[in-house]
Structures are given as structure tokens and as C-alpha cells.
Design a protein around this motif. Structure first.
Motif, short mmCIF file in Angstrom:
data_model
loop_
_atom_site.label_atom_id
_atom_site.label_comp_id
_atom_site.label_asym_id
_atom_site.label_seq_id
_atom_site.Cartn_x
_atom_site.Cartn_y
_atom_site.Cartn_z
N LYS A 106 8.87 10.03 4.90
CA LYS A 106 10.02 9.24 4.10
C LYS A 106 9.94 9.66 2.53
CE LYS A 106 9.43 5.41 7.34
NZ LYS A 106 8.98 4.20 7.32
N GLN A 107 11.29 9.55 1.88
CA GLN A 107 11.22 9.76 0.62
C GLN A 107 10.21 8.66 -0.21
OE1 GLN A 107 15.25 10.46 -0.84
NE2 GLN A 107 15.98 11.00 0.88
N GLY A 108 9.95 9.11 -1.40
CA GLY A 108 9.17 8.25 -2.16
C GLY A 108 7.66 8.17 -1.83
N LYS A 109 7.16 8.78 -0.72
CA LYS A 109 5.91 8.79 -0.44
C LYS A 109 5.09 10.20 -0.69
CE LYS A 109 7.03 4.97 1.67
NZ LYS A 109 6.58 3.87 0.84
N TYR A 110 3.94 10.25 -0.68
CA TYR A 110 3.06 11.39 -0.99
C TYR A 110 2.36 12.06 0.08
CZ TYR A 110 3.76 9.20 -5.40
OH TYR A 110 4.40 8.55 -6.62
N MET A 166 -4.23 10.16 -7.22
CA MET A 166 -3.44 9.11 -6.69
C MET A 166 -3.19 7.94 -7.29
SD MET A 166 -2.27 10.62 -4.03
CE MET A 166 -1.29 9.45 -3.63
N ASP A 167 -4.27 7.25 -7.98
CA ASP A 167 -4.14 6.22 -8.73
C ASP A 167 -3.33 6.46 -9.96
OD1 ASP A 167 -4.85 3.63 -9.36
OD2 ASP A 167 -6.05 4.32 -11.06
N SER A 168 -3.51 7.78 -10.68
CA SER A 168 -2.53 7.89 -11.84
C SER A 168 -1.08 8.00 -11.47
CB SER A 168 -3.02 8.98 -12.58
OG SER A 168 -2.78 10.27 -11.77
N ILE A 169 -0.86 8.86 -10.22
CA ILE A 169 0.39 8.99 -9.80
C ILE A 169 1.16 7.75 -9.12
CG2 ILE A 169 1.67 10.41 -7.83
CD1 ILE A 169 -0.36 12.76 -7.99
N THR A 170 0.50 6.95 -8.39
CA THR A 170 1.30 5.85 -7.90
C THR A 170 1.16 4.51 -8.82
OG1 THR A 170 -0.93 5.03 -6.91
CG2 THR A 170 0.63 6.70 -5.51
N ARG A 171 1.17 4.72 -10.19
CA ARG A 171 1.32 3.59 -11.10
C ARG A 171 2.57 3.35 -11.42
NH1 ARG A 171 -3.75 4.02 -15.51
NH2 ARG A 171 -5.18 4.15 -13.83
N LYS A 193 0.90 -1.06 -0.21
CA LYS A 193 -0.06 -0.09 -0.15
C LYS A 193 0.73 1.24 -0.04
CE LYS A 193 -4.13 -0.87 2.70
NZ LYS A 193 -4.61 -0.96 3.85
N PRO A 194 0.63 2.41 -1.10
CA PRO A 194 1.43 3.33 -0.89
C PRO A 194 1.04 4.26 0.17
CG PRO A 194 0.52 3.16 -3.03
CD PRO A 194 -0.09 2.08 -2.24
N ARG A 195 2.04 4.69 0.91
CA ARG A 195 2.12 5.58 2.08
C ARG A 195 1.67 6.96 1.71
NH1 ARG A 195 3.94 5.62 7.29
NH2 ARG A 195 3.11 3.71 7.27
N VAL A 196 0.72 7.53 2.08
CA VAL A 196 0.04 8.87 1.75
C VAL A 196 -0.04 9.73 3.26
CG1 VAL A 196 -1.88 10.55 0.96
CG2 VAL A 196 -1.36 8.26 -0.15
N TYR A 197 0.85 10.85 3.26
CA TYR A 197 0.67 11.60 4.59
C TYR A 197 -0.49 12.72 4.13
CZ TYR A 197 5.21 9.89 5.33
OH TYR A 197 6.37 8.84 5.59
N LEU A 198 -1.21 12.85 5.14
CA LEU A 198 -2.44 13.77 5.11
C LEU A 198 -2.21 14.91 5.93
CD1 LEU A 198 -4.97 14.58 3.73
CD2 LEU A 198 -6.20 13.21 5.62
N GLY A 239 -12.21 25.23 -2.99
CA GLY A 239 -10.77 25.44 -2.36
C GLY A 239 -9.77 24.62 -3.32
N SER A 240 -8.54 24.24 -2.64
CA SER A 240 -7.55 23.57 -3.43
C SER A 240 -7.04 22.58 -2.97
CB SER A 240 -6.51 24.54 -3.65
OG SER A 240 -5.88 25.20 -2.55
N LEU A 241 -6.56 21.73 -3.86
CA LEU A 241 -6.04 20.26 -3.42
C LEU A 241 -4.65 20.33 -3.91
CD1 LEU A 241 -6.11 17.15 -2.79
CD2 LEU A 241 -7.09 16.93 -5.08
N HIS A 242 -3.61 19.94 -3.15
CA HIS A 242 -2.24 19.87 -3.50
C HIS A 242 -1.62 18.43 -3.05
CE1 HIS A 242 -3.05 24.04 -2.69
NE2 HIS A 242 -1.98 24.50 -3.29
N ILE A 243 -1.00 18.11 -4.22
CA ILE A 243 -0.22 16.79 -3.83
C ILE A 243 1.12 16.68 -3.99
CG2 ILE A 243 -0.15 14.23 -4.49
CD1 ILE A 243 -2.97 14.30 -5.59
N TYR A 244 2.09 16.46 -3.07
CA TYR A 244 3.49 16.62 -3.14
C TYR A 244 4.05 15.19 -3.03
CZ TYR A 244 2.55 21.33 -1.30
OH TYR A 244 2.21 22.58 -1.36
N HIS A 245 5.20 15.03 -3.73
CA HIS A 245 6.02 13.91 -3.60
C HIS A 245 7.26 14.19 -2.74
CE1 HIS A 245 9.00 10.94 -5.02
NE2 HIS A 245 7.93 10.05 -5.05
N MET A 246 7.58 13.30 -2.07
CA MET A 246 8.69 13.61 -0.83
C MET A 246 9.86 13.18 -1.70
SD MET A 246 6.56 15.15 1.16
CE MET A 246 7.66 15.54 2.39
N SER A 247 10.84 13.88 -1.54
CA SER A 247 12.29 13.47 -2.20
C SER A 247 13.19 13.69 -1.24
CB SER A 247 12.33 14.17 -3.43
OG SER A 247 12.53 15.64 -3.42
N ALA A 248 14.40 13.69 -1.49
CA ALA A 248 15.67 14.15 -0.76
C ALA A 248 15.61 15.79 -0.62
CB ALA A 248 16.87 13.60 -1.26
#
Length: 194
Positions: free
Chosen positions: A111-115, A189-194, A42-47, A136-145
Motif C-alpha cells: 500500500k502507498q504511504g507504507k514502509y 523508523m521513529d524519525s521517518i514516521t513522525r 500503528k504505521p504498517r511496515v513490510y519486512l 551488512g546493510s539495512l534499506h528502508i523504502y517508502h511505498m509510493s505510486a
């Protein structure tokens, strides 16, 4: 003597006051979220906790009663602050979709690689013509180094007409709007985590 008795009766009636106000509290109907087939991991998602700005950032229900007028209910409230209710709903949807959601405040470090998902609500109100509004607005981030890299931004504006008059119908329409936003988030999230 009659005058004294009449005065006494009038004073006693004034002291009794009116009946106490009846307060009503509302929450979303908790139906089962359709569980999607899960990937092996399961992909980790921080909310982040849902952020509500403006007049809707309160427990009382808000309605736009005219082009430039707002009514804040005196006796009709969310059962809990809407930012908490919407955060719980979002966690439930993400989990039902096969993701591994964690509140950002409980994560410790990202953690890196998570959202990471941030939702900011600018309007959560009833409207005299349109029914329930959610903007409102929805923002999705990818965690990197390097930190958080913005992957997606979506400005949302959902309206659902009321099927009948009353606060119960307003809450149902608000839940319908939130479900539409969740469907958009889940497809992103489905399109990003494929």
C-alpha cells in the motif's frame, strides 16, 4: 587358537565404532521487548525475509579462526536457519516498538504511504579476536505510486566480545549485535514516521 580369538576380538572392537556425536542447537534468548507508547494508528511496515549472503547462509555456526580461515561447526547449529530466526526477531522488535510489521511475502500488494525494510547480512560469525561479528546493510523504502522510493541506507558493522569461551557466549554476543541493529532500525523508523 589364541590368534583366531585375538583376531576376532580386534574385528569386533572395530565394528562397535565410537559413541554417536552430540549435536547442539542454539537460538536467541527471548526476552520481552520494551513496548513503546503507541501512536493511535500503528504505521504498517513490510519486512522482507532477512537475506544472508556468503558463508553464513547455513544452519551450522560459522567462526573465523584466522585472518583467512573459516571454520564451519560440525556439531553446533542454529535451532533454525539464521535467516528465519533473524526475521522473527525483527518482526518481534518492530511490533514491540508499536509498528505493524507484515512479512512482504504475505502482504499481497504494497500500500502507498507504507514502509518496506530490507536487511542483508554479509557476516554473521564468531571471530578469533573480536568475538561476534554482524555486518551488512539495512534499506528502508517508502511505498509510493511510482513503486519503492529508497529513504535510508545504513551499512552496519557490529562486534561484541565474548564474555567467556564457548558457543553459548557466542550466541549471546550475536543477539547483542542484532539488538544494536534493531535499535538503529527503530530510531530510523521513529524519525521517518513522525
Amino acid at each position: 587358537m589364541r590368534g583366531v580369538i585375538a583376531l576376532f576380538v580386534v574385528l569386533m572392537m572395530g565394528c562397535t565404532g565410537s559413541a554417536p556425536a552430540q549435536y547442539d542447537y542454539y537460538r536467541f534468548h527471548t526476552s520481552q521487548v520494551e513496548v513503546k507508547t503507541h501512536k493511535s494508528e500503528k504505521p504498517r511496515v513490510y519486512l522482507d525475509q532477512i537475506n544472508i549472503i556468503g558463508v553464513a547462509d547455513q544452519q551450522a555456526l560459522v567462526q573465523y579462526t584466522g585472518e583467512h580461515t573459516v571454520h564451519i561447526a560440525n556439531y553446533h547449529y542454529w535451532a533454525e536457519h539464521p535467516k528465519l530466526l533473524l526475521t522473527k526477531e525483527t518482526l518481534r522488535y518492530l511490533n514491540g516498538f508499536g509498528l505493524d510489521p507484515v512479512l512482504s511475502v504475505n502482504a499481497g500488494e504494497f500500500k502507498q504511504g507504507k514502509y518496506r525494510v530490507l536487511i542483508e547480512v554479509s557476516d554473521l560469525a564468531g571471530h578469533f579476536q573480536h568475538g561476534a561479528l554482524l555486518r551488512g546493510s539495512l534499506h528502508i523504502y517508502h511505498m509510493s505510486a511510482n513503486g519503492a522510493d529508497l529513504v535510508s541506507v545504513h551499512q552496519f558493522n557490529y562486534t561484541t566480545p565474548l564474555v567467556e569461551d564457548g558457543f553459548n557466549a557466542l550466541i549471546t554476543a550475536h543477539q547483542n549485535n542484532w539488538q544494536q541493529l534493531m535499535q538503529h532500525l527503530l530510531s530510523e523508523m521513529d524519525s521517518i514516521t513522525r
